[in-house]
Design a protein around this motif. Structure first.
Motif, short mmCIF file in Angstrom:
data_model
loop_
_atom_site.label_atom_id
_atom_site.label_comp_id
_atom_site.label_asym_id
_atom_site.label_seq_id
_atom_site.Cartn_x
_atom_site.Cartn_y
_atom_site.Cartn_z
N PRO A 116 -24.58 -46.81 27.89
CA PRO A 116 -23.14 -46.60 27.99
C PRO A 116 -22.46 -46.24 26.67
O PRO A 116 -21.47 -45.50 26.66
CB PRO A 116 -22.61 -47.92 28.55
N PHE A 117 -22.99 -46.75 25.55
CA PHE A 117 -22.32 -46.46 24.28
C PHE A 117 -22.30 -44.97 23.98
O PHE A 117 -21.40 -44.48 23.30
CB PHE A 117 -22.90 -47.26 23.12
N GLU A 118 -23.27 -44.21 24.49
CA GLU A 118 -23.25 -42.77 24.25
C GLU A 118 -22.04 -42.13 24.93
O GLU A 118 -21.42 -41.21 24.40
CB GLU A 118 -24.55 -42.13 24.73
N ASP A 119 -21.70 -42.62 26.12
CA ASP A 119 -20.53 -42.10 26.81
C ASP A 119 -19.24 -42.54 26.12
O ASP A 119 -18.26 -41.80 26.10
CB ASP A 119 -20.54 -42.55 28.27
N ASP A 120 -19.25 -43.75 25.55
CA ASP A 120 -18.08 -44.21 24.79
C ASP A 120 -17.86 -43.31 23.57
O ASP A 120 -16.72 -42.92 23.27
CB ASP A 120 -18.26 -45.66 24.34
N TRP A 121 -18.95 -42.98 22.89
CA TRP A 121 -18.84 -42.14 21.71
C TRP A 121 -18.39 -40.73 22.08
O TRP A 121 -17.58 -40.11 21.37
CB TRP A 121 -20.18 -42.08 20.97
N ALA A 122 -18.91 -40.21 23.18
CA ALA A 122 -18.49 -38.88 23.63
C ALA A 122 -17.00 -38.88 23.96
O ALA A 122 -16.28 -37.92 23.65
CB ALA A 122 -19.31 -38.46 24.85
N THR A 123 -16.53 -39.96 24.57
CA THR A 123 -15.10 -40.06 24.91
C THR A 123 -14.26 -40.15 23.64
O THR A 123 -13.16 -39.58 23.57
CB THR A 123 -14.85 -41.23 25.86
#
Length: 197
Positions: A116-123
């Motif tokens: 999930p942290f990858e999606d947080d960073w992308a956001t």
């Protein structure tokens, strides 16, 4: 869509600033301009093309709903006894000081093999795209991650999908007066170079 961008990319990067609410005019932001900023956000890098960003935009009377939700979240965060009426009212009235607010969350697709942290960073990268695009078209902004905006009640009350994680709340407005100035150190002060001999 007609572009309204007026600054090149590097100028927008160097001139982007956190603009206080008190420096904004109450001039409304056209919806097509807001859509242009959200489109810029969409082009952020994201591993696996998950496009995890989710947005809720509040303008006009819609800001009152956001104000009520954030006031409730503040009271829940501090506890009913410690959230003073003054603090809750300040939270509520602040939402009416900027003409546009955008709540941003990240949603990891079901069955994703990515953490999930990858999606947080992308956001977060999508937010930066939005902030730079805002500066390019002459809008001031601020990215907020206070207790009220990050509270789980905020996500639920604003209708975000289950599992959405708050990444921030952004306000936007035209700057009334001089554009805020800022400064940064030299990039070389925080860079180590590894070169072949």
């Amino acid at each position: 869509m007609t572009t309204t961008a007026s600054l090149d990319t590097l100028s927008a990067v160097r001139q982007r600033r956190t603009v206080p609410l008190t420096a904004l005019s109450d001039r409304p932001i056209p919806e097509d301009t807001l859509l242009e900023l959200l489109t810029a956000a969409q082009w952020a890098p994201n591993h696996g093309l998950t496009q995890p960003w989710r947005f809720a935009v509040f303008t006009g009377a819609g800001r009152e709903r956001l104000a009520d939700v954030l006031a409730d979240s503040l009271a829940l965060h501090k506890g009913a006894e410690s959230a003073t009426p003054e603090a809750v009212e300040t939270q509520r009235t602040n939402q009416l000081k900027a003409p546009a607010w955008i709540m941003v969350a990240a949603q990891t697709p079901e069955g994703s093999k990515l953490p999930p942290f990858e999606d947080d960073w992308a956001t977060a990268a999508a937010i930066q795209n939005l902030l730079l695009a805002a500066r390019a078209v002459g809008l001031g902004s601020k990215w907020i991650s206070n207790a009220a905006s990050m509270h789980p009640h905020t996500m639920q009350a604003l209708g975000f999908e289950a599992g959405c994680r708050p990444i921030g709340l952004i306000y936007l407005g035209y700057v009334d007066g001089e554009w805020p100035q800022g400064q940064r150190g030299e990039a070389t002060d925080r860079v180590r170079w590894f070169r072949e001999s």
